[in-house]
Every structure is written in structure tokens, then in C-alpha cells.
Design an enzyme around this catalytic site. Structure first.
Site, PDB file in Angstrom:
ATOM      1  N   ASN A  29       0.818  -1.210   0.000  1.00 35.50           N
ATOM      2  CA  ASN A  29       0.000   0.000   0.000  1.00 35.50           C
ATOM      3  C   ASN A  29       0.853   1.262   0.000  1.00 35.50           C
ATOM      4  O   ASN A  29       0.465   2.292  -0.554  1.00 35.50           O
ATOM      5  CB  ASN A  29      -0.911   0.012   1.221  1.00 35.50           C
ATOM      6  CG  ASN A  29      -1.797   1.230   1.275  1.00 35.50           C
ATOM      7  OD1 ASN A  29      -2.736   1.371   0.489  1.00 35.50           O
ATOM      8  ND2 ASN A  29      -1.520   2.146   2.201  1.00 35.50           N
ATOM      9  N   ASP A  81       1.674   6.708  -0.062  1.00 38.36           N
ATOM     10  CA  ASP A  81       0.916   5.651  -0.736  1.00 38.36           C
ATOM     11  C   ASP A  81       1.429   5.423  -2.154  1.00 38.36           C
ATOM     12  O   ASP A  81       1.762   6.377  -2.872  1.00 38.36           O
ATOM     13  CB  ASP A  81      -0.567   6.027  -0.791  1.00 38.36           C
ATOM     14  CG  ASP A  81      -1.241   5.932   0.559  1.00 38.36           C
ATOM     15  OD1 ASP A  81      -0.551   5.597   1.539  1.00 38.36           O
ATOM     16  OD2 ASP A  81      -2.454   6.189   0.633  1.00 38.36           O
ATOM     17  N   ASP A  95      -0.546  -6.582   3.595  1.00 38.34           N
ATOM     18  CA  ASP A  95      -0.961  -5.563   4.543  1.00 38.34           C
ATOM     19  C   ASP A  95      -1.969  -4.613   3.913  1.00 38.34           C
ATOM     20  O   ASP A  95      -1.850  -4.236   2.747  1.00 38.34           O
ATOM     21  CB  ASP A  95       0.279  -4.787   5.002  1.00 38.34           C
ATOM     22  CG  ASP A  95      -0.014  -3.743   6.050  1.00 38.34           C
ATOM     23  OD1 ASP A  95      -0.540  -4.112   7.113  1.00 38.34           O
ATOM     24  OD2 ASP A  95       0.291  -2.557   5.806  1.00 38.34           O
ATOM     25  N   HIS A 101      -7.049  -0.620   1.611  1.00 33.52           N
ATOM     26  CA  HIS A 101      -6.567   0.744   1.403  1.00 33.52           C
ATOM     27  C   HIS A 101      -5.807   0.913   0.093  1.00 33.52           C
ATOM     28  O   HIS A 101      -5.347   2.021  -0.201  1.00 33.52           O
ATOM     29  CB  HIS A 101      -5.674   1.169   2.572  1.00 33.52           C
ATOM     30  CG  HIS A 101      -6.399   1.250   3.874  1.00 33.52           C
ATOM     31  ND1 HIS A 101      -7.168   2.337   4.236  1.00 33.52           N
ATOM     32  CD2 HIS A 101      -6.487   0.366   4.900  1.00 33.52           C
ATOM     33  CE1 HIS A 101      -7.687   2.129   5.435  1.00 33.52           C
ATOM     34  NE2 HIS A 101      -7.294   0.943   5.855  1.00 33.52           N
ATOM     35  N   GLU A 153      -4.912  -8.870   4.792  1.00 31.60           N
ATOM     36  CA  GLU A 153      -5.504  -8.143   5.897  1.00 31.60           C
ATOM     37  C   GLU A 153      -6.573  -7.220   5.336  1.00 31.60           C
ATOM     38  O   GLU A 153      -6.272  -6.319   4.549  1.00 31.60           O
ATOM     39  CB  GLU A 153      -4.457  -7.312   6.644  1.00 31.60           C
ATOM     40  CG  GLU A 153      -5.059  -6.503   7.787  1.00 31.60           C
ATOM     41  CD  GLU A 153      -4.218  -5.313   8.195  1.00 31.60           C
ATOM     42  OE1 GLU A 153      -4.213  -4.982   9.396  1.00 31.60           O
ATOM     43  OE2 GLU A 153      -3.582  -4.682   7.323  1.00 31.60           O
TER      44      GLU A 153
END
Length: 495
Positions: A125, A184, A214, A218, A250
């Protein structure tokens, strides 16, 4: 049959790696038990106060034999300026605090020889602001060279303020949803995607068995469909490199979104609705309603398999982002019952290091990643995160727990070996069974075994045609086809 006999013997023997007791081990048919490790707080092999990869390797006997785990998930081990290392500076190297690539290769080789799986935390991410990609993009923006600098498009920049963006220069901002030191990544960029495949191949070629992804919700905060598209692309690329690789994501969000994300093909997503103090495992324990828990487990798995028939639930009690379970499961009986419940659920199970010795920690994240207490002398015990401010008043030391037949650690080992004895618990089709009392959790696995927990206080009797029972915890008896199970007890019934 002989293999089952050996595994049952193993389940009944206290496995003590540092004692004179005999250790018997049979490789399970299914690797379904993973041990999550924050390396910096696990085992210090050289006395510098920092856990390291050599330490993980030195404790493989503990992980595999004394506990019974079949795999390890290492939290980020790449070079990073922070203690948690979720801001990566180099995706193809080891943080010097943890060791070297040679240390990593030695760990992989030994785990492979043992038949254990190793998965790595892969942070896609965002990167660190100290990553060469971001440094190059920053320099190019300053010198107006982005037209010839590919890395400018590896991140999301704006020439006007945007919520969730941070100022880089007076007229340039960059996206960083978690922190201004974690810019990001722009996962739409094809060159960046090529870099990601190259990174994954690097570690898979070294013998890694898969990845924990992870922050998957997002990747694209405004589009669940784009998250699914990216995960599908990534999964296909991974399977091209290694068809047997395992990927778990996740997705810390509601079940509807998690189940939808299984359309990506990803093997697993962590089951947050069952975890933590507010999850349905602890709620069932407190409400003494096992029947409802069994229904929740069946419904959750049915919905995920509707979107991915090969999907595997990823069950856990707590992890590095949660308050440790020993803080709210305060009695040994509750800790053992919770262990029975989640360690005998379908799918893969993930144990957070130290959970097996009731390690505590709550509050800031550093407190949730404290060192595991190996012995009362502090030998090989890392210092832990610098800013941690949680103090545990009394420890259960690993060396003493290994020699205590009634310890939580030896209970974990016993439950895990019973799980290994019956592969259908982790991979078989499941169906709830009504045994006539709401206190009873009863879940049938592949029509072969029935896992039963009595979450109430009273002894319950029920009739069920069966061959035999294995007492996991507490007390139970069987005569003809009548089973008696005392309160706060768990059994496995062979059909």
C-alpha cells in the site's frame, strides 16, 4: 491408522525441547497452524538487545515441537527507519538489526527441511519516504524532471491540497493515508506493478511459501472493485511463479466487504469478526452460547466459499494491532477454552507469539509487541520497542511452562496436535449439528468428526451415534451412543 496413532501419542506427551522428556513428532497432513512473529521482540541470538533471524531459527524446535505450529508468518523484515518496519526502504533486503540475507537463507533452508511454511509480510500500500523510489520522485519534482522520471508516477502527487495528502513542497502534496512517512503507492502504474512482481519473485525464488498482504482495503480507498482487481492480478502473478504459494490478506473491515474480496481468488483473509475482545469467539465464551457460535462459523465459511470455493478462513484470537488476549481472558480456564475454540476451527489458524504463555500488552502499538519471556534470568530476551510503556506484573516463563503439564503452553500443544490428527478439521466441509442445548458448539467436519465445546457450567448429556471421543479439555465420557460432557469442556467425536 498408524500415523494417527503416533500423532495421538504426541498429543498426550508433554513436549519439552529443553528437558529430558522424549519428543515424538509426526508431520501433519495439512500445514494449517501459523505462528506470527515480530522478530525484534522474539529471540535475541547475540545479546545486542534485538531479536533477529538467527534467533527465529534457533527457536524452530520450540515453534514446531513444543508448540506444534506448522508455519511462521514474519512481520516486516525489510530495512526500515522505524521499529515496526511497515515503512519499507528496500524490498529486497533484510534490516541489519535482524541480520542478513544469508541468515534468512539459512532460516528458509531449515524450515524447508522441517516441512514448515514461511510467509512474509508484504507491504504494497505504501513505502517509506526513505525508499529510493520516493527520493528520486521528490528530486524530479523539485527539478521539474518528472516527464523523464518514471518513479514520479509510482506515488500519488497533487498540485493542490487534498484530504489525506501531505505537503512535500510549497506547491506539491503527496498521498499518505496512514502517516506522512508512508507515501501511498500508485498501484495503477504498470512499471510499479512490474517492480512488485519482481519483488515477489525474489522472495519466492529464495523459498518463501507465500505472503501476508498488509492493508488490502486501502490499496484504493475509494473503490472496493479496484482492490479486488489488483488482488486478482497479484494472485495470478504469484501463482504463475509458484502454484503452491499461499496468500492471506488483511482486510480489517466488515464481513460483507471481506466476503466480496474473496472474489479476487486470494486464498485467505483474516477473520476479524471472530477475533479480539469484541469478536464472536470471546462473546460466545462469555454468553455461554456455543450453538450460536457454530452457526456463525458455518455461515461465515459458507459465504466466503460462495465467492471462492477454494477460499480458506484465517482465524486468530489477537494480533500485533490488538490488545493481547491475556488482558481480557484473565483466568487460565478462559484462556484454555478460547484456545480450544479457535484452534479447532476450520481453515488456517494464526497464533500471535506469546499468546501461548499469556503475554500481555495493551494501549500503544509498541505495547502489543513486547518480548516473549523465555526465562526468569532474561537470557536471550530482547529489549522490545523503545517507546513501550506497558509493564506486566507477573510472567509465565516459557522454560517453566514447558515443564508444567497444566500450563497454557502445553495445552496449546495438545490442542494443536489433536487438530493435526484430524485433517478434516482444517479442510473438510462443515455443518452445524443441533445437540439440543444452546451451550453446545457442535460443528461436523467432512462427516468424519464432530468438534463439541460445552460453554456452559452444567454437565450436558446427548445421544449421538459415534465410534469414540477424544477429550481435548475438561471431562467427558461416552457409553454406547450417549455422551456426557461437563461444563467448560471440549471434545472431538469420531463419527
Amino acid at each position: 491408522m498408524m500415523k494417527r496413532l503416533f500423532i495421538l501419542i504426541l498429543a498426550l506427551i508433554t513436549l519439552v525441547g529443553c528437558s529430558n522428556k522424549q519428543v515424538v513428532y509426526v508431520e501433519p497432513e495439512v500445514n494449517s497452524v501459523f505462528y506470527e512473529i515480530y522478530v525484534g521482540s522474539f529471540y535475541d541470538s547475540d545479546g545486542d538487545g534485538m531479536g533477529d533471524l538467527k534467533g527465529v531459527r534457533q527457536k524452530l524446535d520450540y515453534i514446531q515441537y513444543d508448540l506444534g505450529a506448522t508455519g511462521v508468518w514474519l512481520m516486516p523484515i525489510n530495512p526500515s527507519p522505524t521499529y515496526h518496519k511497515y515503512d519499507v526502504m528496500d524490498y529486497k533486503d533484510i534490516d541489519p538489526q535482524y541480520g542478513t540475507l544469508e541468515d534468512f537463507d539459512a532460516l528458509v533452508q531449515e524450515m524447508d527441511e522441517r516441512g514448515m511454511d514461511l510467509i512474509l509480510d508484504l507491504v504494497l500500500n505504501h513505502s517509506s519516504t526513505q525508499h529510493p523510489w520516493f527520493k528520486e520522485a521528490k528530486e524530479a519534482l523539485l527539478n521539474d524532471n518528472c516527464d523523464v522520471t518514471e518513479t514520479c508516477d509510482y506515488y500519488n502527487f497533487s498540485y493542490e491540497p487534498v484530504i489525506g495528502y501531505h505537503m512535500l513542497y510549497s506547491n506539491v502534496w503527496y498521498e499518505g493515508g496512514f502517516w506522512d512517512q508512508m507515501p501511498d503507492l500508485n498501484l495503477d502504474n504498470e512499471s510499479l506493478r512490474e517492480e512488485i512482481v519482481d519483488i515477489a519473485q525474489f522472495w519466492l525464488d529464495k523459498g518463501v511459501d507465500g505472503f501476508r498482504l498488509d492493508a488490502t482495503t486501502h490499496f484504493y480507498d475509494d473503490s472496493g472493485e479496484k482492490n479486488i482487481e489488483f488482488l486478482r492480478w497479484f494472485y495470478d502473478e504469484i501463482k504463475t511463479i509458484n502454484p503452491n504459494a499461499y496468500v492471506v490478506g488483511e482486510a480489517w473491515t466488515g464481513d460483507l466487504i471481506v466476503h466480496d474480496m474473496y472474489r479476487s481468488g486470494i486464498d485467505s483473509f483474516f477473520n476479524f469478526s471472530g477475533s479480539q475482545n469484541s469478536g464472536y469467539i470471546v462473546k460466545a465464551l462469555r454468553s455461554q452460547n456455543g450453538e450460536r457460535l457454530a452457526e456463525q462459523v458455518e455461515t461465515y465459511n459458507t459465504k466466503l466459499k460462495a465467492n471462492n470455493p477454494n477460499g480458506i478462513d484465517a482465524v486468530f484470537l489477537s494480533n500485533h494491532d490488538n490488545n493481547r488476549s491475556a488482558g481480557y481472558l484473565v483466568t487460565l480456564e478462559d484462556q484454555k477454552m478460547a484456545a480450544n475454540m479457535y484452534l479447532l476451527m476450520p481453515g488456517n489458524v494464526f497464533i500471535y507469539y506469546g499468546e501461548e504463555v499469556a503475554l500481555k500488552g495493551s494501549g500503544i502499538d509498541e505495547n502489543k509487541r513486547l518480548p516473549i519471556p523465555w526465562n526468569d534470568k532474561g537470557d536471550n530476551m530482547p529489549k522490545g520497542p523503545e517507546n513501550a510503556d506497558y509493564t506486566q506484573s507477573e510472567y509465565t516463563y516459557v522454560d517453566k511452562a514447558l515443564n508444567d503439564n497444566d500450563s497454557l503452553l502445553n495445552h496449546y500443544q495438545k490442542v494443536i496436535q489433536i487438530r493435526h490428527q484430524y485433517p478434516s478439521i482444517s479442510r473438510g466441509t462443515i455443518e452445524t449439528v443441533d445437540l439440543g442445548d444452546s451451550a453446545l458448539y457442535a460443528l461436523e467436519h467432512a462427516g468424519e468428526v464432530l468438534v463439541v465445546h460445552n460453554l456452559g457450567e452444567e454437565t450436558i448429556e446427548f445421544d449421538l451415534e459415534h465410534k469414540s471421543i477424544v477429550v481435548v479439555y475438561g471431562e467427558a465420557s461416552s457409553k454406547d451412543n450417549t455422551v456426557n460432557i461437563k461444563g467448560n469442556s471440549s471434545i472431538v467425536i469420531e463419527k
